[in-house]
Design a protein around this motif. Structure first.
Motif, PDB file in Angstrom:
ATOM      1  N   PRO A 100      10.581   7.619   4.501  1.00 18.50           N
ATOM      2  CA  PRO A 100      11.677   6.674   4.774  1.00 18.50           C
ATOM      3  C   PRO A 100      11.142   5.292   5.109  1.00 18.50           C
ATOM      4  N   LEU A 101      12.032   4.302   4.971  1.00 11.79           N
ATOM      5  CA  LEU A 101      11.620   2.918   5.215  1.00 11.79           C
ATOM      6  C   LEU A 101      11.244   2.687   6.664  1.00 11.79           C
ATOM      7  N   THR A 102      11.756   3.538   7.548  1.00 11.09           N
ATOM      8  CA  THR A 102      11.450   3.348   8.965  1.00 11.09           C
ATOM      9  C   THR A 102      10.037   3.775   9.317  1.00 11.09           C
ATOM     10  N   GLU A 103       9.357   4.401   8.374  1.00 14.76           N
ATOM     11  CA  GLU A 103       7.973   4.799   8.605  1.00 14.76           C
ATOM     12  C   GLU A 103       7.059   3.991   7.690  1.00 14.76           C
TER      13      GLU A 103
ATOM     14  N   GLU B   7       0.676   5.044   4.503  1.00 14.34           N
ATOM     15  CA  GLU B   7      -0.750   4.792   4.679  1.00 14.34           C
ATOM     16  C   GLU B   7      -1.223   3.896   3.547  1.00 14.34           C
ATOM     17  N   PRO B   8      -1.870   2.786   3.864  1.00 18.36           N
ATOM     18  CA  PRO B   8      -2.248   1.835   2.800  1.00 18.36           C
ATOM     19  C   PRO B   8      -3.424   2.334   1.972  1.00 18.36           C
ATOM     20  N   VAL B   9      -3.586   1.696   0.844  1.00 19.73           N
ATOM     21  CA  VAL B   9      -4.731   1.966  -0.023  1.00 19.73           C
ATOM     22  C   VAL B   9      -6.011   1.493   0.673  1.00 19.73           C
ATOM     23  N   ASP B  10      -7.108   2.201   0.420  1.00 23.08           N
ATOM     24  CA  ASP B  10      -8.399   1.730   0.907  1.00 23.08           C
ATOM     25  C   ASP B  10      -8.767   0.492   0.094  1.00 23.08           C
ATOM     26  N   TYR B  11      -8.493  -0.663   0.684  1.00 19.26           N
ATOM     27  CA  TYR B  11      -8.556  -1.921  -0.060  1.00 19.26           C
ATOM     28  C   TYR B  11      -9.959  -2.199  -0.594  1.00 19.26           C
ATOM     29  N   GLU B  12     -10.963  -2.070   0.269  1.00 21.57           N
ATOM     30  CA  GLU B  12     -12.324  -2.423  -0.149  1.00 21.57           C
ATOM     31  C   GLU B  12     -12.791  -1.528  -1.287  1.00 21.57           C
TER      32      GLU B  12
ATOM     33  N   MET C  21       9.011   0.507  -9.711  1.00 18.46           N
ATOM     34  CA  MET C  21       8.544  -0.848  -9.431  1.00 18.46           C
ATOM     35  C   MET C  21       9.639  -1.693  -8.800  1.00 18.46           C
ATOM     36  N   PHE C  22      10.879  -1.290  -9.002  1.00 12.85           N
ATOM     37  CA  PHE C  22      12.012  -2.027  -8.449  1.00 12.85           C
ATOM     38  C   PHE C  22      12.551  -1.362  -7.191  1.00 12.85           C
ATOM     39  N   GLU C  23      11.881  -0.369  -6.707  1.00 11.04           N
ATOM     40  CA  GLU C  23      12.308   0.315  -5.495  1.00 11.04           C
ATOM     41  C   GLU C  23      11.187   0.248  -4.469  1.00 11.04           C
ATOM     42  N   LEU C  24      11.555   0.401  -3.210  1.00 13.87           N
ATOM     43  CA  LEU C  24      10.552   0.472  -2.155  1.00 13.87           C
ATOM     44  C   LEU C  24      10.018   1.892  -2.089  1.00 13.87           C
ATOM     45  N   SER C  25       9.417   2.300  -3.196  1.00 11.53           N
ATOM     46  CA  SER C  25       8.876   3.652  -3.293  1.00 11.53           C
ATOM     47  C   SER C  25       7.554   3.717  -2.536  1.00 11.53           C
ATOM     48  N   VAL C  26       7.082   4.932  -2.332  1.00  9.88           N
ATOM     49  CA  VAL C  26       5.802   5.114  -1.639  1.00  9.88           C
ATOM     50  C   VAL C  26       4.662   4.444  -2.406  1.00  9.88           C
ATOM     51  N   PRO C  27       4.553   4.630  -3.732  1.00  7.76           N
ATOM     52  CA  PRO C  27       3.477   3.927  -4.452  1.00  7.76           C
ATOM     53  C   PRO C  27       3.562   2.408  -4.291  1.00  7.76           C
ATOM     54  N   PHE C  28       4.752   1.875  -4.367  1.00  9.20           N
ATOM     55  CA  PHE C  28       4.900   0.422  -4.228  1.00  9.20           C
ATOM     56  C   PHE C  28       4.432  -0.022  -2.852  1.00  9.20           C
ATOM     57  N   ARG C  29       4.861   0.669  -1.810  1.00  9.35           N
ATOM     58  CA  ARG C  29       4.521   0.253  -0.447  1.00  9.35           C
ATOM     59  C   ARG C  29       3.039   0.482  -0.139  1.00  9.35           C
ATOM     60  N   GLN C  30       2.410   1.427  -0.839  1.00 11.54           N
ATOM     61  CA  GLN C  30       0.969   1.629  -0.620  1.00 11.54           C
ATOM     62  C   GLN C  30       0.145   0.553  -1.320  1.00 11.54           C
ATOM     63  N   GLN C  31       0.483   0.302  -2.572  1.00 16.55           N
ATOM     64  CA  GLN C  31      -0.294  -0.666  -3.338  1.00 16.55           C
ATOM     65  C   GLN C  31      -0.059  -2.091  -2.846  1.00 16.55           C
TER      66      GLN C  31
END
Length: 1948
Positions: A3-6, A9-14, A1010-1020
């Motif tokens: 959910p958006l309230t949570e 976990e982000p991508v390991d950027y480096e 890509m047009f939604e606040l999906s988990v992949p979108f919020r991670q990337q």
């Protein structure tokens, strides 16, 4: 799904960046993934020196105290700068508007060359798209107003460069000093005094205005005159302006024999111009004495006179005001002075007040304050002198030829030979909180008094010699004493003025010294007392040491500068050798052998010593701390500090104690030495000293002292904070001054001499060993270097002492490439800071939390010492990373837990923003994945799961600051593929792909994600996902979003988009496309929010979209602020608002217009920059419902950004209307009285300076002023209009682009019909607004393509769309722009042709011709109706332009080869001719635009001409209703609507017989009898079933109900409630049939409205006579005017109107109401006859017209009366007075659909005199009855009526009427009935009088009883006189005979 309230976990950027390397080829996309290493740079900015030479000590060697001070005051600024930061301040709105659309471009109408050619749809679309993309603005947001500054929490203003404090500055010029006699030199001194504070607030300024002749008398004593002592003007600084400040001028002269009074006497009584022999002789004698005194006593001065200027009087006297003198009776008098009218530019000359002679025994400052206080009180006039002229003015910003208090040349100083101006040092009345930035070391000595009364001998003329001694030998006196005027620059001694024959003198002298930098115990002040022999005597020296009296003050004691008041004993004998070794305390306690003292060793000499030093703190706590630090640095053990001996054993304890005691130091002193203090504390943290082989653990103590100091500064100096709560003093220290301390010799930066080595030993504590990276927070406490139990072996101190960032050596500034050893030694402080913070105790931790920003910024500076050229994960040790994580976690928890506490709200806001800035900085330095996890940790702590407004606000500020990073785009991985691994661990990330991110097409994932606040979108896209998630949560309808949260979230997104538009790195379209991908979810977010957006299409005050409301007669929204909004602005909790019972809101919260507009422009930005192919793929996945919602959004955007014509505003005048003297007065007021000015804000740094300092708070809304100013210049207004026009064009073009994409997407869909109608509606809506010519051309092209591809959409389905399109096209056919007309004409022609062709294609051959004509009738009807509507409603309609367009359409029809042989051209021609006829009527209407009655007559005539065309008639009736509403004629507007409803009912009845609908016009008769004219003609002429007839939206049941409800509303505004009842009788059955009980309830509720007293219309007969009136000649009308309109008002209105039309001399008003004989009128004039008329009713009508409403509704007959006599006069005696009643009948009943109606019948009735008398008596009787029975009773009205009836003085009163008509029986039998009727009238009259008297008696008070008795007596007389007249009867026989004769006559 998370959910958006949570937070995901982000991508390991480096890992991701390293595994997805960008393409090696350079290109615009490459920088989207690159993160440059040299992003941060260190800049060595040269410190600006205000003087030509820097302020430096003269010594070659310096002690540590001076050395450190000079380092602080001379080091250049070291600044960290981001290379690529984007500031929106540099990109003002409209700066990118390089190609301005030419809205005024006008070209002749031309045919579109390719219009008639057949083109494929695909080619048409491609050509349109290419044309649309030409000349577009690349930066949409550059045209939109900049983001609100109040929301820009990410903005950190650059602190001001530290500089010395200056207050308000005034310049004082000494112009002349001339007495009546000139016999000797006079010397002056100026200084400022504050009487209220009893303080001298400036040093002395000495001036010399003597002539060269006078100066030559002292040449032997002053052989050298330094140019610095020749100054005659000074600049004074006033930090705390006050009305109690005086400028005191003291004058001195050369010492001579005699007291002050004797010396002043000649100046009082003698004049140089007096040429008498006696006077000349006296003058010669005086001059000889003066010359002798100057020669012998030229070294010595004596007081002469003084005066003072009350600065308040300067302000009040500016401009030439003459004021009277006010003098005291003391002899120390002043005068308020008069201005000289010869004003200089910016300057005012003052004739200085009298100089009062000085009394020798009243010279102390205490006496002076008393005199100054007395000066403000009126007093008597004494003799005074007026010798001095001075000039006071505001000081220039950068004066030339100025000297500092140290006599340094202040820039600019072009020529060193010019006479200088001196800056006078200020001694502020209160503390000034500004750090020292320049070297200053001045000492001021003030001898105050001496008591030699017990001293025997000749001790009277006493002078005190002051010397600054470097040792005891007389030769060691130092030349550090500043000279005064016309002398050398420095002296070794100074003498006080001598008071003649005074053994206990009081002194006022100020001795200014420039003390050496290196003070030792040998430096002291020496005072020697001399008796001065004024008379030359043999064997008598000039200076006699009075018993060799000597006294001294040692300047340094225990490392401190000694200042303050001293009371010193004076010795008679010479002091013993080594006297300076003794301290004053010893001298006071020990009687030295062989020493004799004045007055038994008592303190007889009082002196005060003060210092203005940026080296010596003069605070015991600071002095002790610095002394101990320097002892440690010098390693000078043992050291005596007062009674304590400092050794290696106790130095640690003493130093810790001194740091703990710093909180007791004065705050202003701490601030003045802030930079040195912080530097030393940091030094102790960074380099723990090693003493006797042991580390001195001082880190914790130093951290605690620093935290407490910083917090104390913050709490006490609130006025110096920015919006983030950052104190400006601390911020400027961090920004400019802070650097890592160095312990290396400063070889290249030593000032004033050679370098030296520091013997101090420092240790760099290595924490790299013995600590696992996973050590928990609880264990970290055990390894602090502040812990004495720490077991660690330090490395060799000598190896670890390294030079870090603090030493600036020019080219070697690039520290980032230094050796690892340097890195290892410099990493300590930020690691130690983090650890100390984590392990700090509660008090210190609280202080550190309060000022978290300070330590975060300090740590950021220290990070730069790390190696930035190595991978991020290797830059910092694990233990430090753990400390940072623990610290962020702890602070996040503090933020979350403390916000509910009211006292901590401000702290939490500061802490929140400080943490955000810190993490923002970490993104440039540390592992970015680690920082992302820190952000995630923060979100977890700050209650993401709880929808709390306060937490929303905190998180929005936090994420906005984090997202303000200059590489925000890169941090979001804009080129990623949206296919993150299931776990963000490095292994899975690295194995997914090794290819370039730019070569991977989007695959495997739906475009929808890509047009939604999906988990992949919020991670990337981690940061973008966080921001959009917050926005989505705040905008949820059931969320807690309120005004300030909406604004905060939307502003954050808008600000980011603006930064992208302004960033030169992102100008490439391909790059913009990738950036837009970061914001794609914004489109569906706003689509979901659509019901909450402000409705820009609605002009009413209603703010909520899609809310239905019943007709409500209550007060509408009157523009007041919603209570919830007001509470939000105030920052208070939100109350639950009550729901309006009349509305049915569909949402819980709504957005303001500003928020909605910003949200819409953000969506348009995404649509503009997003990939079109991507949008197509997304749209293809959407349902019809969602596409239609997107269309609604575009529809709203068109309304939102429609160009608004600017209102005429007051353009700011650029001419200055104030005189320069007034401007100077304002500046003087600012400087002297402290009135608020821009400069004062810079000066006033203390919170105590003003009690009105308001700190900036984020939760207070500051309304933006810049766009709402009313003082804009014409150029600004024009520029704003141009930018607004460009914004409207670009926004509309983006909508057009999107519409094309939608059409392209749905063209193959089966559900296209449900979408295309919406597309066309948006297109039509865009045509309806104010649009640029460029947009309209593209819009018409798109419209033509749409009609070409989908003709059935217009011609087979929705009639409304066709009607709207015709209306829009016709409107633009009348445009003044030729290109717009060309395109509109082309579109209209193609529309008709398309309509014709679609009908032709669908028919079989036998009915082709007839049915084609029927089919084309639809467009003909729609075009005709559209033109009728256009000319009836449009204000700026131009028939000439439309005629040109009609001609263009005809030309197209003639040149259309394909249809030349068909009936089509002929049909077009018929249509054009019909339209031309309508235009002709329109021209007439325009001629009468200012004549409302004539205008409505014309509209009525046009409407009547459409009797056979119900649609057009309905249109014109509605136009008339609109015109009536504009004029406030609500009754007429209601009748127009009733007629419209009757017309609709008539045709609905013809279509379908429905029992609950009205059966036609007949049903409306009860409302108005006029309605029958709407009866339909026979069916064979026009049938409603015919295609295109009665097809409008009103010809339906819903349309009928709407018209009736509008009519009811208009009747309600006209207060005709009875008519509403009749309307509702028709409405109720319809609602009952539809079971609409809610509307029924509303209807019945309205019927309960009270029928208040109402005023209906007033009626006048107006006759027009004269050929100038044309058709109106000899016409008569009845005009309906508003209630209580006077005859004079309508006469004036009509006369004025027709005078303007025909000329003033042409129009005449006929004053009477007699019949007009036209033959007697002037044919060249226009005559108006205006008469007041009243409704007339027959007797039978009055039985039905009972109520007030009945008597004012459905009126057709009116009456007016004209009095006359038979001989032609208007008035005569009673027996000859006749009256003519004229009854007029109108063609229709009032009220009608117009306000004037023709008179169709006129009837006259003549009344004979007795009938006139009967009417008069009946009227009087009615008045009596009304006054008697009035409720409540009105005694005044009753008495007035009674007085008129029974008063004796009434002419032609009742008695006279009776005597004239009742005294004799008439001869004419026809008058018998009238005679009898009049007699009965009198009987009724007398009874009414009696009733009235009885009523009056009950009402009156005691004071009116006599008046009432008089009325009763008059009534008795009247009744007695009337009795025989009214009781006489006509003989019965006569009556019978008369009746018989009447009957017979009738029979015959």
């Amino acid at each position: 799904m998370v959910p958006l309230t949570e937070v995901v976990e982000p991508v390991d950027y480096e890992e991701y960046v390293s595994s997805h390397a960008p393409s090696p080829e350079p290109g615009p996309l490459r920088q989207l993934l690159e993160f440059p290493n040299d992003d941060l740079e260190l800049i060595l900015q040269e410190r600006e020196c205000t003087t030509l030479d820097p302020a430096l000590p003269e010594e070659d060697t310096m002690d540590p105290r001076v050395r450190d001070a000079l380092g602080v005051y001379t080091d250049d600024w070291l600044i960290i700068q981001r290379k690529r930061s984007v500031s929106l301040d540099d990109t003002p709105r409209g700066s990118w508007a390089s190609s301005i659309f030419d809205l005024k471009n006008s070209s002749p109408d031309a045919l579109l060359s390719s219009l008639l050619e057949r083109t494929a749809a695909e080619d048409m679309d491609r050509r349109n798209t290419e044309n649309r993309q030409q000349g577009r603005h690349p930066d949409l947001l550059g045209l939109y107003p900049a983001p609100d500054e109040d929301e820009a929490v990410e903005r950190c203003s650059i602190p001001e460069v530290p500089r010395e404090h200056t207050g308000q500055r005034i310049m004082v010029k000494c112009l002349s000093l001339k007495f009546e006699i000139e016999i000797e030199p006079i010397f002056g001194t100026l200084a400022l005094y504050d009487v209220k504070e009893k303080k001298k607030i400036s040093e002395n300024f000495h001036f010399d205005l003597n002539s060269e002749q006078m100066k030559s008398l002292l040449r032997s004593h002053t052989p050298v005159m330094a140019i610095s002592t020749l100054a005659r003007s000074a600049i004074f600084s006033i930090t705390y302006p006050s009305p109690d400040i005086f400028l005191v001028i003291k004058l001195e002269k050369v010492l001579q024999q005699g007291d002050i009074g004797e010396c002043c006497e000649p100046y009082m009584v003698m004049k140089e111009s007096d040429s008498t022999k006696v006077n000349v002789s006296k003058l010669e004698k005086l001059k000889a004495q003066a010359e002798q005194s100057c020669s012998r006593l030229g070294h010595f001065r004596m007081p002469f006179a003084w005066t003072a200027i009350h600065l308040l009087n300067i302000v009040s006297s500016v401009g030439g005001l003459e004021r009277s003198d006010s003098d005291s009776d003391t002899g120390y008098t002043y005068s308020t002075f008069s201005t000289s009218h010869a004003l200089w530019l910016w300057h005012i000359k003052w004739e200085k007040p009298s100089c009062s002679c000085t009394e020798g025994d009243r010279l102390s400052d205490e006496d002076l304050y008393k005199f100054l206080a007395d000066m403000r009180r009126p007093s008597s006039v004494l003799r005074r002198l007026r010798p001095l002229k001075i000039d006071i003015s505001p000081a220039p910003e950068a004066p030339h030829y100025c000297l500092s208090p140290e006599l340094l040349h202040v820039k600019p100083y072009p020529d060193l030979r010019v006479r200088p101006t001196k800056e006078v040092l200020e001694f502020p009345t209160r503390h000034v909180y500004t750090p020292h930035t320049t070297y200053r070391n001045l000492l001021y000595v003030y001898p105050q008094s001496l008591n030699f009364s017990s001293r025997q001998g000749s001790v009277r003329n006493i002078a005190v010699k002051v010397q600054f001694m470097a040792g005891e030998d007389p030769s060691q006196a130092m030349p550090v004493i500043f000279g005064k005027s016309s002398c050398a620059e420095f002296y070794k001694e100074a003498y006080t003025p001598v008071i003649y024959h005074d053994k206990s003198p009081e002194f006022y002298e100020e001795v200014k010294m420039k003390i050496p930098a290196n003070l030792t115990d040998n430096h002291h002040l020496l005072f020697t007392f001399y008796h001065i022999s004024c008379q030359p005597k043999q064997n008598t020296p000039l200076e006699t040491p009075v018993g060799y009296t000597v006294s001294w003050i040692p300047l340094m004691q225990h490392g401190r500068l000694r200042t303050g008041p001293f009371s010193l004993p004076v010795s008679v004998e010479k002091p013993p050798p080594s006297y300076s070794v003794l301290t004053p305390d010893v001298r006071l306690l020990v009687q030295l052998p062989g020493m004799k003292w004045v007055d038994n060793h008592k303190g007889v000499f009082n002196v005060e010593v003060t210092a203005a030093s940026s080296v010596h703190t003069q605070d015991p706590h600071l002095d002790k701390f610095f002394t101990l630090v320097y002892v440690l640095e010098e390693y000078s053990f043992p050291f005596r500090l007062k009674d304590v001996i400092i050794t290696e054993a106790n130095v640690e304890a003493e130093l810790k104690a001194s740091m703990a005691a710093l909180k007791g130091a004065l705050l202003d002193t701490c601030v003045r030495f802030l930079h040195q203090l912080l530097n030393k504390l940091i030094l102790l943290i960074v380099h723990p000293p090693v003493i006797a082989g042991q580390i001195v653990n001082l880190g914790r103590a130093a951290f605690e002292a620093m935290a407490l100091l910083v917090n104390q500064i913050h709490k006490n100096l609130e006025g110096n904070q920015d919006q983030h709560g950052r104190n400006s003093l601390l911020a400027s220290y961090i920004h400019y001054c802070f650097r890592l301390p160095t312990t290396e010799p400063a070889s290249t930066h030593t000032v004033g001499g050679p370098s030296y080595e520091l013997p101090i030993q420092y240790a760099t504590l290595s924490r790299a060993t013995g600590r696992p990276s996973s050590l928990h927070l609880s264990r970290s406490k055990s390894i602090s270097n502040s812990n004495p139990d720490l077991a660690s072996t330090p490395a060799s101190p000598d190896e670890e002492v390294q030079r870090i960032i603090g030493s600036k050596v020019g080219p070697s500034l690039h520290l980032l490439s230094r050796s690892s050893l340097i890195v290892d030694s410099s990493k300590l402080l930020h690691e130690e800071l983090a650890l100390q913070w984590v392990v700090s105790t509660s008090t210190v931790r609280e202080a550190a939390l309060q000022q978290a920003w300070f330590f975060f910024h300090m740590a950021h500076h220290l990070f730069l010492t790390s190696r930035l050229d190595i991978p991020r994960r290797q830059r910092f040790p694990d233990r430090f990373v753990d400390d940072i994580a623990a610290l962020v976690c702890a602070i996040s928890a503090d933020i979350a837990s403390r916000y509910h506490k009211v006292k901590d709200v401000e702290l939490v806001e500061r802490l929140n923003s400080s943490l955000a800035f810190f993490l923002n900085d970490l993104l440039s330095l540390m592992d970015r994945g680690f920082v992302f996890n820190l952000i995630r940790s923060y979100y977890k702590q700050v209650c993401v799961n709880t929808m709390i407004q306060t937490h929303f606000s905190l998180r929005m500020d936090f994420i906005r600051i984090v997202c303000s990073h200059e590489h925000y785009v890169t941090l979001n991985l804009p080129c990623s593929t949206l296919s993150p691994p299931a776990s963000p661990s490095p292994s899975t990330s690295s194995t997914t792909s090794q290819s370039s991110a730019f070569s991977c097409p989007m695959q495997d994932q739906g475009v929808v994600s890509m047009f939604e606040l999906s988990v992949p979108f919020r991670q990337q896209h981690f940061l973008s996902g966080l921001l959009l998630s917050e926005l989505a949560l705040i905008l949820e309808p059931d969320g807690e979003g309120v005004f300030f949260l909406h604004k905060k979230a939307i502003s954050a997104v808008h600000s980011l988009l603006c930064s992208h538009d302004a960033d030169l790195r992102y100008t490439d379209p391909q790059v913009r496309t990738h950036i837009a991908q970061l914001y794609l979810p914004l489109i569906p977010i706003v689509m979901e929010t659509l019901p909450q957006l402000h409705d820009f299409t609605d002009t009413s005050p209603q703010r909520v979209r899609h809310t239905s409301a019943l007709v409500d007669d209550g007060d509408p929204d009157n523009g007041t602020i919603n209570p919830s909004v007001a509470m939000a602005i105030a920052g208070s909790p939100m109350p639950h608002s009550k729901v309006n019972p009349f509305t049915l809101p569909s949402v819980c919260s709504t957005l303001s217009a500003e928020c909605s507009r910003t949200l819409l422009v953000s969506v348009l930005w995404v649509l503009k920059n997003a990939d079109a192919a991507l949008l197509e793929r997304w749209l293809s996945e959407l349902s019809v419902l969602h596409i239609n919602r997107l269309l609604d959004l575009l529809h709203l955007a068109i309304s939102c950004f429609e160009y608004k014509v600017p209102h005429p505003c007051t353009v700011r005048s650029t001419v200055l209307t104030f005189k320069k003297s007034q401007d100077m007065k304002a500046r003087l007021e600012e400087a002297i009285l402290g009135t608020i000015g821009a400069r004062q804000e810079m000066v006033q740094r203390s919170p105590y300076g003003s009690q009105e300092n308001v700190r900036w708070r984020k939760n207070v809304t500051h309304w933006r002023q810049n766009t709402d100013r009313v003082d804009k210049t014409k150029a600004e207004v024009e520029q704003e209009s141009v930018v607004d026009g460009n914004l409207a064009t670009e926004a509309s073009l983006i909508v057009l682009d999107t519409l094309e994409i939608i059409v392209k997407t749905v063209v193959l869909s089966e559900l296209k019909e449900s979408v295309l109608g919406g597309v066309l509606r948006v297109l039509l809506h865009s045509m309806a607004g104010n649009q640029s010519a460029l947009f309209l051309q593209h819009c018409f092209s798109t419209q033509r393509a749409l009609v070409f591809k989908f003709p059935e959409m217009l011609f087979e389905e929705d009639t409304e769309l066709c009607a709207d399109l015709c209306l829009r096209l016709l409107r633009h056919c009348s445009s003044s722009v030729g290109s717009v007309r060309s395109h509109a004409s082309a579109s209209l022609y193609l529309l008709m042709r398309q309509n014709y062709e679609i009908g032709f294609c669908c028919l079989d051959c036998k009915t082709v011709f007839d049915l084609i004509l029927q089919n084309f009738a639809r467009v003909k009807m729609q075009v005709t109706m559209s033109l009728s509507s256009l000319v009836g409603t449009s204000q700026n309609f131009n028939e000439e332009h439309l005629r040109r367009s009609l001609k263009t359409i005809l030309t197209y029809a003639e040149e259309d080869l394909e249809l030349r042989d068909s009936p089509f051209p002929e049909q077009v021609q018929d249509l054009v001719f019909n339209l031309h006829m309508i235009l002709t009527d329109t021209v007439k209407m325009k001629e009468h635009q200012q004549d409302p009655e004539m205008l409505l007559d014309l509209m009525y005539r046009i409407a009547k001409g459409y009797q056979n065309s119900p649609d057009l008639r309905l249109t014109w009736l509605q136009n008339m209703a609109g015109k009536h509403s504009e004029r406030g004629n609500h009754a007429e507007a209601a009748h127009c609507l009733v007629h419209s409803a009757a017309l609709v009912a008539e045709y609905l009845n013809m279509l379908e017989d429905c029992r609950y609908l009205p059966i036609g016009c007949v049903s409306f008769q009860s409302i108005s009898s006029n309605v029958l004219e709407e009866s339909a003609v026979s069916d064979d002429i026009l049938s409603p079933e015919e295609e295109g007839i009665c097809a409008g939206k009103y010809f339906s049941e819903a349309g009928l109900v709407g018209l009736l409800e509008q009519a009811a509303a208009s009747f309600n505004m006209a207060a005709m409630y009875e008519a509403i009842n009749e309307v509702y009788k028709i409405l109720c059955p319809i609602h009952e049939a539809n079971r609409d009980f809610k509307k029924l309830a509303s209807v019945h509720g309205k019927l309960q409205d009270a029928f208040n007293k109402r005023m209906f219309g007033t009626y006048f007969r107006v006759g027009f006579y004269g050929c100038r009136f044309g058709d109106l000649d000899e016409q008569e009308f009845v005009y309906k005017e508003p209630s209580i309109t006077k005859l004079a008002e309508i006469s004036h209105r009509l006369e004025e109107f027709y005078s303007e039309r025909f000329g003033d001399d042409v129009v005449e008003i006929i004053k009477d109401s007699n019949p007009v004989d036209k033959n007697k009128l002037d044919p060249n004039k226009a005559y108006l006859q205006i008469t007041y008329v009243e409704p007339f009713f027959d007797t039978y009508e009055l039985k039905e017209r009972i109520t007030y409403f009945d008597k004012n509704y459905n009126l057709r007959t009116f009456m007016y009366c004209t009095p006359f006599t038979l001989d032609g006069r208007a008035h005569g005696d009673l027996h000859e007075q006749y009256k003519r009643k004229t009854i007029l009948t109108t063609s229709h009943a009032f009220p009608y659909i117009k306000t004037r109606i023709n008179v169709i019948q006129k009837e006259e009735i003549i009344l004979v005199p007795i009938e006139v008398a009967i009417e008069d008596m009946q009227k009087k009787t009615q008045e009596l009855a009304f006054a008697t029975h009035q409720d409540p009773a009105d005694s005044k009205m009753l008495q007035m009526v009674l007085q008129g009836c029974v008063g004796t003085t009434v002419n032609q009163g009742p008695l006279e009427v009776a005597q004239v008509f009742l005294s004799e029986i008439p001869e004419d039998p026809k008058l018998f009935r009238h005679h009898n009727k009049l007699r009965l009238c009198f009987k009724d009259f007398t009874k009414r009088c009696e009733d009235a008297l009885r009523k009056n008696k009950a009402l009156i008070g005691p004071d009116q009883k006599e008046y009432h008795r008089e009325l009763e007596r008059n009534y008795s007389k009247l009744k007695e006189a009337l009795s025989p007249l009214i009781n006489r009867k006509i003989p019965q026989l006569k009556i019978i005979r008369h009746c018989i004769s009447v009957v017979n006559n009738k029979i015959r």
